[in-house]
Write a protein that holds these residues in place. Structure first.
Motif, short mmCIF file in Angstrom:
data_model
loop_
_atom_site.label_atom_id
_atom_site.label_comp_id
_atom_site.label_asym_id
_atom_site.label_seq_id
_atom_site.Cartn_x
_atom_site.Cartn_y
_atom_site.Cartn_z
N ALA A 120 0.82 -1.21 0.00
CA ALA A 120 0.00 0.00 0.00
C ALA A 120 0.85 1.26 0.00
O ALA A 120 0.32 2.37 -0.12
N LYS A 121 2.17 1.11 0.16
CA LYS A 121 3.11 2.22 0.17
C LYS A 121 2.75 3.23 1.26
O LYS A 121 2.67 4.44 1.02
N THR A 122 2.54 2.72 2.47
CA THR A 122 2.24 3.57 3.61
C THR A 122 3.07 3.16 4.82
O THR A 122 3.45 1.99 4.96
N VAL A 123 3.35 4.13 5.67
CA VAL A 123 4.00 3.89 6.96
C VAL A 123 3.15 4.55 8.03
O VAL A 123 2.86 5.75 7.93
N SER A 124 2.76 3.78 9.03
CA SER A 124 1.94 4.29 10.12
C SER A 124 2.75 4.33 11.40
O SER A 124 3.45 3.37 11.73
N LEU A 125 2.62 5.43 12.15
CA LEU A 125 3.37 5.64 13.37
C LEU A 125 2.43 5.91 14.53
O LEU A 125 1.35 6.48 14.35
N VAL A 126 2.85 5.52 15.73
CA VAL A 126 2.12 5.82 16.97
C VAL A 126 3.13 6.29 18.01
O VAL A 126 4.34 6.06 17.85
N PRO A 127 2.68 6.95 19.08
CA PRO A 127 3.63 7.38 20.11
C PRO A 127 4.43 6.21 20.67
O PRO A 127 3.92 5.10 20.84
N ASN A 128 5.69 6.49 20.95
CA ASN A 128 6.61 5.48 21.44
C ASN A 128 6.56 5.43 22.97
O ASN A 128 6.95 6.39 23.63
N ASP A 129 6.05 4.33 23.53
CA ASP A 129 5.93 4.22 24.98
C ASP A 129 7.29 4.14 25.67
O ASP A 129 7.38 4.29 26.90
N LYS A 130 8.36 3.93 24.90
CA LYS A 130 9.70 3.86 25.48
C LYS A 130 10.45 5.20 25.39
O LYS A 130 11.60 5.29 25.82
N TRP A 131 9.80 6.21 24.86
CA TRP A 131 10.44 7.51 24.68
C TRP A 131 10.51 8.27 26.00
O TRP A 131 9.50 8.44 26.68
N TRP A 132 11.66 8.75 26.38
CA TRP A 132 11.90 9.44 27.64
C TRP A 132 11.74 10.95 27.52
O TRP A 132 11.71 11.65 28.53
#
Length: 572
Positions: free
Chosen positions: A249-261
């Motif tokens: 589908a030529k898509t990239v989906s992102l969500v907030p990173n729970d490991k981000w400080w």
């Protein structure tokens, strides 16, 4: 490091633009700049992001943005992955490794180009020079960790140095930059304190560790081939994380990173879609994407008047137009004739037609005219068809029965690669073709899809491409990337110029160092004729009404997002 980018507007998110109203009567917002800025100008005129604090934004929400290409190589440190689209994609999910734009590894850049430590990764960076030896002490954020749990510490810095210090180690790097002058990278009082010692002072200090490489990427095979079709989210670190990469589908989906400080993002979802320019227009008008570049009159007219949209403008951080592959067009006389045949003013009129934008002839690949260090290095003064034919005649070429200049039965023949389906960009390419043909050269057009850009240009599968590079606030890295014979993609240069490039990296004074870099560019252009800079240009960004902290950002962002934690929608 400078990122490759197409000359066209929609696919190159790295670009920023300026214009006054034109087209179907829409009312533009943002800066009204209609001229390229000169030295000492007010750079605030070149920024338009609808800046809002996070407290004024609606928690959650989704933003969808287009890219001209997604992959196939996701390693931004390699030649095949070195593109503005790749940097834009990686900015929210992997700022620890982003190799271009306003943030990367130890450093972040403000709108005007001032560089300071990025405290999410490097809390402090101190440099001292004693007896000609430089020691750089880096305090790494104690919380800084890759997604797989690997700490970002001295091993990360050692691996980055080992990969980037030389093109001879088998790694397909874009440039070794200042890393070749690093003598050692060791732990200090702990693994989170990094002590870097150099063979000679390296300036600017931020040329080192602007982007860090995970310790697991430790062989040429992994570096050169391991990121093809594989994003490796486990080796990333950033405010967002990969949710899904759909190659079909030529898509990239992102969500907030729970490991981000660091600071948590406002949005709950970001989607990137690979779209050709015409498809981006339809998607924006239908409300499927929330922003796109419209750097040509054709795009502007198609988007003008779109419901729930506004226009934001600024300076485009771009230099280029005629990127010559000297490994295919090997005769320097032909390349010089190409420079002589080009009418840059006429090409800019085609490119900026209807946009009410003016700029002087761009004469450097490394700096924009508003830089205090800029100088015009274009190597040919006599231009036009007759001037081009004289260059070829003086080199032993004669016209054949078809009027094509040839030597030893070999005609001056090549093709121009044009990417995407924007009609203005094609008109630019066709005008360039006619100018070169008038100079006695046999020139065709090699039409390619936007999605092929990274692969074609990264693998050097072209004669001439209508493309260029992003432009930064300092020329030190660029002069090595473009003009050092050991690292530039054309393999052009000589020992004398290489020596000058190596020496200028140790000049602490910014003005003196940049002057030395510009003088190298002037000399290289006059000898080798490989990078035919034609334009910088404006950018127009059409943006969905209510989207905050997005738009032309000068040096702070390639993706037009100065801070991914504050990208979001204004509360209604």
């Amino acid at each position: 490091m400078r990122n490759l980018t197409k000359i066209g507007g929609a696919a190159a998110i790295a670009a920023a633009l300026t214009l006054t109203a034109c087209g179907g009567g829409g009312t533009p917002t943002g800066p009204e700049t209609a001229k390229g800025q000169g030295a000492g100008s007010d750079l605030a005129k070149l920024i338009s992001i609808n800046e809002k604090p996070a407290a004024d934004l609606q928690p959650g929400g989704k933003v969808t943005l287009p890219l001209g290409s997604i992959g196939p190589d996701f390693n931004g440190f390699s030649n095949n992955g070195n593109s503005s689209d790749n940097s834009a994609l990686m900015a929210p999910i992997n700022p620890v490794a982003v190799t271009g734009g306003g943030i990367g590894g130890c450093w972040k850049v403000d709108f005007a180009g001032k560089v300071t430590p990025n405290k999410d990764f490097c809390e402090s960076v101190d440099s001292k020079v004693v007896d000609g030896k430089q020691t750089i002490t880096i305090k790494v954020n104690d919380k800084a960790t890759f997604n797989d749990g690997t700490p970002i510490d001295v091993k990360t810095f050692q691996n980055t140095w080992n990969i980037l210090k030389s093109p001879d180690a088998g790694y397909d790097i874009v440039s070794s930059g200042g890393y070749e002058f690093v003598e050692s990278v060791e732990a200090g009082s702990s693994a989170k304190e990094v002590i870097v010692k150099t063979k000679q002072p390296v300036y600017p200090v931020d040329s080192l560790f602007f982007g860090l490489i995970h310790p697991a990427v430790n062989t040429p095979q992994i570096f050169n081939e391991g990121f093809t079709g594989n994003m490796h989210p486990e080796w990333m670190a950033g405010p967002f994380k990969l949710d899904k990469y759909d190659a079909a589908a030529k898509t990239v989906s992102l969500v907030p990173n729970d490991k981000w400080w660091g600071t948590k993002p406002v949005l709950e979802s970001v989607v990137f879609r690979q779209l050709e320019t015409s498809a981006q227009v339809a998607a924006f008008k239908n409300g499927e994407i929330d922003g796109m570049s419209a750097n040509t009159i054709a795009l502007y007219k198609q988007l003008d008047g779109t419901k729930d949209s506004e226009v934001r403008r600024g300076q485009r951080l771009f230099a280029g137009g005629m990127n010559i592959n000297a490994k295919k067009i090997t005769d320097v006389a032909v390349r010089k004739a190409m420079f002589a045949a080009v009418d840059r003013d006429a090409l800019r009129k085609v490119r900026f037609n209807g946009l009410n934008w003016e700029e002087p002839s761009s004469g450097s690949m490394m700096l924009l005219p508003f830089s205090a260090y800029y100088q015009d290095n274009y190597p040919v003064k006599e231009t036009g068809p007759d001037a081009a034919k004289k260059v070829l005649t003086d080199a032993g070429y004669t016209a054949n029965a078809a009027g094509i200049m040839e030597k030893g039965g070999n005609p001056a023949a090549f093709k121009i690669s044009n990417f995407g389906d924007d009609p203005t960009t094609l008109a630019f390419t066709q005008t360039l073709q006619k100018q070169l043909q008038a100079g006695g050269m046999d020139v065709g057009i090699d039409q390619r899809a936007s999605a092929d850009f990274g692969k074609v240009v990264g693998s050097r599968d072209f004669d001439v491409s209508v493309s260029g590079y992003t432009v930064g606030p300092d020329a030190t890295d660029a002069v090595k990337q473009y003009y050092d014979s050991k690292t530039d993609l054309n393999g052009l240069g000589d020992a004398e110029l290489d020596k000058k490039i190596a020496a200028l990296a140790s000049i602490e004074d910014n003005a003196e160092r940049n002057k030395a870099a510009m003088d190298v560019e002037k000399e290289h252009m006059a000898k080798y004729f490989s990078m035919g800079v034609v334009m910088n240009g404006p950018q127009i960004s059409f943006v969905r009404t209510g989207l905050a902290n997005y738009g032309p950002s000068l040096f702070q962002s390639l993706s037009q997002v100065p801070d991914w934690s504050t990208l979001g929608w204004i509360k209604k």
